[in-house]
Design an enzyme around this catalytic site. Structure first.
Site, PDB file in Angstrom:
ATOM      1  N   ASP A  71      -0.361  -5.152   6.075  1.00 49.93           N
ATOM      2  CA  ASP A  71      -1.332  -6.025   5.410  1.00 49.93           C
ATOM      3  C   ASP A  71      -1.066  -6.141   3.914  1.00 49.93           C
ATOM      4  OD1 ASP A  71      -2.079  -3.229   5.317  1.00 49.93           O
ATOM      5  OD2 ASP A  71      -3.906  -3.882   4.299  1.00 49.93           O
ATOM      6  N   GLU A  72      -1.512  -7.239   3.363  1.00 51.90           N
ATOM      7  CA  GLU A  72      -1.614  -7.462   1.915  1.00 51.90           C
ATOM      8  C   GLU A  72      -0.323  -7.146   1.152  1.00 51.90           C
ATOM      9  OE1 GLU A  72      -6.347  -6.890   1.069  1.00 51.90           O
ATOM     10  OE2 GLU A  72      -5.161  -5.055   1.106  1.00 51.90           O
ATOM     11  N   TYR A  73       0.796  -7.624   1.670  1.00 54.24           N
ATOM     12  CA  TYR A  73       2.048  -7.511   0.909  1.00 54.24           C
ATOM     13  C   TYR A  73       1.983  -8.536  -0.221  1.00 54.24           C
ATOM     14  CZ  TYR A  73       7.059  -6.963   0.002  1.00 54.24           C
ATOM     15  OH  TYR A  73       8.282  -6.700  -0.577  1.00 54.24           O
ATOM     16  N   HIS A  97       0.815  -1.224   0.000  1.00 53.04           N
ATOM     17  CA  HIS A  97       0.000   0.000   0.000  1.00 53.04           C
ATOM     18  C   HIS A  97       0.851   1.278   0.000  1.00 53.04           C
ATOM     19  CE1 HIS A  97      -3.826  -2.128   0.476  1.00 53.04           C
ATOM     20  NE2 HIS A  97      -3.204  -2.911   1.350  1.00 53.04           N
TER      21      HIS A  97
END
Length: 531
Positions: free
Chosen positions: A325-327, A263
Site C-alpha cells: 500500500d501507499e507507495y 512503509h
C-alpha cells in the site's frame, strides 16, 4: 471464573445412546434447576433445537471424557475446557460416560488426518454439535478446531446462564477468515498484551491476528540477519514463538505483514542508498527504490528470516501479507516524470510501454515467489497494491485485502471480484481503529458494526454491487478489524483493549452468523458486558 457445582442425588443409567465403554454401576444423577431459553453466547449459535429436560450444568463429580485418549489431537482442548470449568478432571480412553459428564468426540476421519492445532481451511473444519441430554453433554466435531469452538460455547454459556439448555446446537461460521490486524510497528505492544488479545479473539471464535511489525516508525521483532534495523522496544524471537504456540493451541493464525515497497522507513534508516529519490534528488520517507537490485536482496533476506520464524503446522495453510500500500511514487500526479529511474527500469524489465505500476506489480510478484519458496501458500496484499490494464498482472492467487476506496484512483471492490479475485473485508469506514482519529477517522463502535456492516460491505456503507454468487464466503472470505497507531500516544494499550472490546464482539457476530441479528443491540451489549 468461579463456579458453583450442583449436588447429586438419585440414580440413572450411565450409558446414554452413542456412549463408549462397558456397563458400569448406576451413577448418581445430578439435580439442578433447569437451564432455560436459548444459549447465551457471542457469536450466537446458528441453530438450536430445544428439548424437554433440565439441560446441563457443571456439577460435583462431573468429568470431561475423551475416548480418543491422552495422545489425541483433543488433549489440549480438553485440558483448557477443564481449566475453564473450574478444574474438572479429564479421563482418557474408552470410559463410561456418567451423568453430569462432558464427552468430546471427533466424528469421521477428517480430524485424525489433520495436523494438531492446524488453522481451519474451511468453515466445515470449524463446525461442531453440542447435545445436552439426560444430564450429560456431548460435543462432537470433525476436527479439533470444531471441538475448540464448542468448548468456547460451553464456557460462555456457563458464565452467562449457568449451563446449557436441554437440546442440540448445530453451529458453524459463515466466513472462514475472522480476526484482527495490529499495528505493533508504530506503537510497541508487549507480548503479554498480544497474548491477551489472542485469547480474547479465540473466545469470540475469531481465528486470525495479523501483525504489522515494520513501518517508518519502528521495526518490532528481533532480527538475526539485520540486527541494526530493530527498534529498542521490540519482541524477541522467543516471545514470538510463544505467541505462535498460544495462537495455534487456540486455532488462531498469526499472519505476519512485512510491508513493502512503502512503509519501510525503519529499515531504510540504515540503508540510505536504497531510499527512493525523486527527479530533484529529494528522498521519499519510507519508500524503497525498486529499480535498485540491492533493494530486492535486502527485503528478500528479511522475508526469508521471518517466514522461518512464523511457523505453521505441517500441512496447514500458511499466511503471509505483502503490504503493497501507499507507495509514494504512485501517489504523485505524474509518476513517470517524478521518478524517471523507476520509469526507465520498468521499460527495461517489461518492454516499451511498461509503467511504474508494472514495476510495482512485478516487485510484489517477486516477493510472493520468495515467501512461497519459504513455505507460505496463502498470500495477500492491500488493495492499492493491485493495478489494472498493465503489462504485468498481480499473481492470480493473491487475496485483495480491501481497506479503502477513498484515495484518488482506487478501484472499486467489484472490479476485483469480477476479475475472479478473493477480497477480504478491512473496510476503513467500519473496521479501522486509528489512534488519535486523524484524517477524518473516528473510533469505530460495536453498535455501528452490529447494525449496518456485513462482509459484503467492502467500501463505504453499501454492499458491493456484484451478483450474489460473487459475495459468497469463498469469494469474500471474511473480515479483519484493524488497529493503526498513527498517533501512537493517543491511547494506552489498556485504553485500546477497552475500546476494541465491543467492536470485536460485533465483528464476531457478523462473520459467524449471517443475516440480521435477532438480538437487539442493547441486549447484545448487555450480554457482551456480562461476559
Amino acid at each position: 471464573m468461579a463456579l458453583a457445582l450442583t449436588a447429586c442425588s438419585g440414580a440413572a443409567d450411565s450409558r446414554p445412546p452413542g456412549s463408549t465403554g462397558t456397563q458400569a454401576a448406576p451413577a448418581p444423577t445430578p439435580t439442578w434447576a433447569a437451564v432455560t431459553g436459548t444459549p447465551r453466547v457471542i457469536p450466537t449459535v446458528r441453530k438450536f433445537t430445544p428439548a424437554d429436560g433440565r439441560g446441563w450444568r457443571p456439577s460435583k463429580g462431573a468429568r470431561i471424557v475423551v475416548p480418543a485418549g491422552e495422545k489425541s489431537t483433543l488433549a489440549d482442548e480438553a485440558q483448557l475446557m477443564a481449566q475453564d470449568l473450574g478444574g474438572l478432571p479429564v479421563v482418557w480412553g474408552d470410559k463410561t460416560v456418567r451423568p453430569g459428564d462432558i464427552e468430546l468426540k471427533l466424528t469421521g476421519t477428517q480430524g485424525t488426518s489433520r495436523p494438531d492445532d492446524a488453522a481451519a481451511r474451511s468453515t466445515a473444519d470449524e463446525a461442531y454439535t453440542l447435545t445436552a441430554r439426560g444430564t450429560r453433554l456431548t460435543l462432537t466435531a470433525p476436527t479439533d478446531a470444531g471441538i475448540f469452538y464448542g468448548t468456547r460455547t460451553v464456557r460462555q454459556a456457563v458464565h452467562t446462564a449457568g449451563g446449557l439448555p436441554e437440546g442440540t446446537i448445530k453451529d458453524r461460521p459463515d466466513r472462514p477468515q475472522r480476526g484482527m490486524s495490529l499495528d505493533n510497528a508504530r506503537k510497541p505492544f508487549s507480548a503479554n498484551w498480544i497474548e491477551a488479545r489472542i485469547k480474547e479473539l479465540s473466545d469470540l471464535k475469531l481465528n486470525q491476528l495479523q501483525l504489522h511489525f515494520s513501518d517508518d516508525q519502528g521495526f518490532r521483532i528481533e532480527s538475526d540477519t539485520h540486527p541494526e534495523i530493530v527498534s529498542p522496544d521490540h519482541l524477541t524471537k522467543d516471545q514470538v514463538r510463544h505467541l505462535i504456540k498460544v495462537a495455534q493451541s487456540r486455532h488462531v493464525s498469526l499472519i505476519p505483514e512485512l510491508d513493502s515497497p512503502g512503509h519501510l522507513g525503519a529499515v531504510l534508516d540504515h540503508y540510505p542508498d536504497l531510499v527512493l529519490r525523486n527527479a530533484e534528488g529529494r528522498t521519499v520517507k519510507g519508500a524503497i527504490d525498486i529499480s535498485n537490485p540491492k533493494s530486492a536482496r535486502l527485503v528478500d533476506s528479511l522475508l526469508r528470516e521471518y517466514a522461518a520464524l512464523f511457523t505453521n503446522p505441517k500441512g496447514a495453510d500458511a499466511y503471509w501479507h505483502l503490504g503493497g500500500d501507499e507507495y509514494q511514487a504512485l501517489m504523485a500526479s505524474n509518476p513517470e516524470s517524478s521518478y524517471p529511474q523507476l520509469a526507465q527500469a520498468a521499460q527495461q524489465k517489461y518492454g516499451s510501454g511498461a509503467t511504474i505500476e508494472d514495476l510495482a506489480t512485478g516487485w510484489l510478484n517477486d516477493r510472493e515467489k520468495t515467501v512461497k519458496a519459504a513455505g507460505k501458500n496463502r498470500i495477500e496484499a492491500w488493495n492499492d497494491g493491485f493495478f489494472s490494464d498493465g503489462k504485468v498482472t498481480a499473481d492470480k492467487d493473491r487475496t485483495v485485502a480491501y481497506w479503502t476506496g477513498k484515495e484518488i484512483g482506487k478501484r472499486d471492490p467489484s472490479a476485483f471480484l469480477h476479475e475472479g479475485r478473493n477480497v477480504l473485508n478491512v473496510n476503513d469506514e467500519y473496521l479501522y481503529y486509528v489512534l488519535g482519529e486523524p484524517n477524518d477517522f473516528t473510533y469505530p463502535t460495536g453498535e455501528r458494526i452490529y447494525r449496518s456492516w456485513s462482509p459484503s460491505v467492502l467500501r463505504d456503507t453499501a454492499p458491493v454491487a456484484v451478483p450474489q454468487k460473487q459475495t459468497t464466503p469463498d469469494r469474500i472470505p471474511g473480515g479483519r478489524f484493524a488497529i493503526w497507531a498513527d498517533q501512537s500516544q493517543a491511547q494506552t494499550a489498556q485504553q485500546i483493549a477497552a475500546g476494541i472490546r465491543l467492536p470485536l464482539a460485533a465483528l464476531a457476530q457478523k462473520t459467524w452468523n449471517p443475516g440480521t441479528p435477532t438480538m437487539s443491540w442493547q441486549n447484545f451489549k448487555a450480554l457482551a458486558d456480562r461476559m
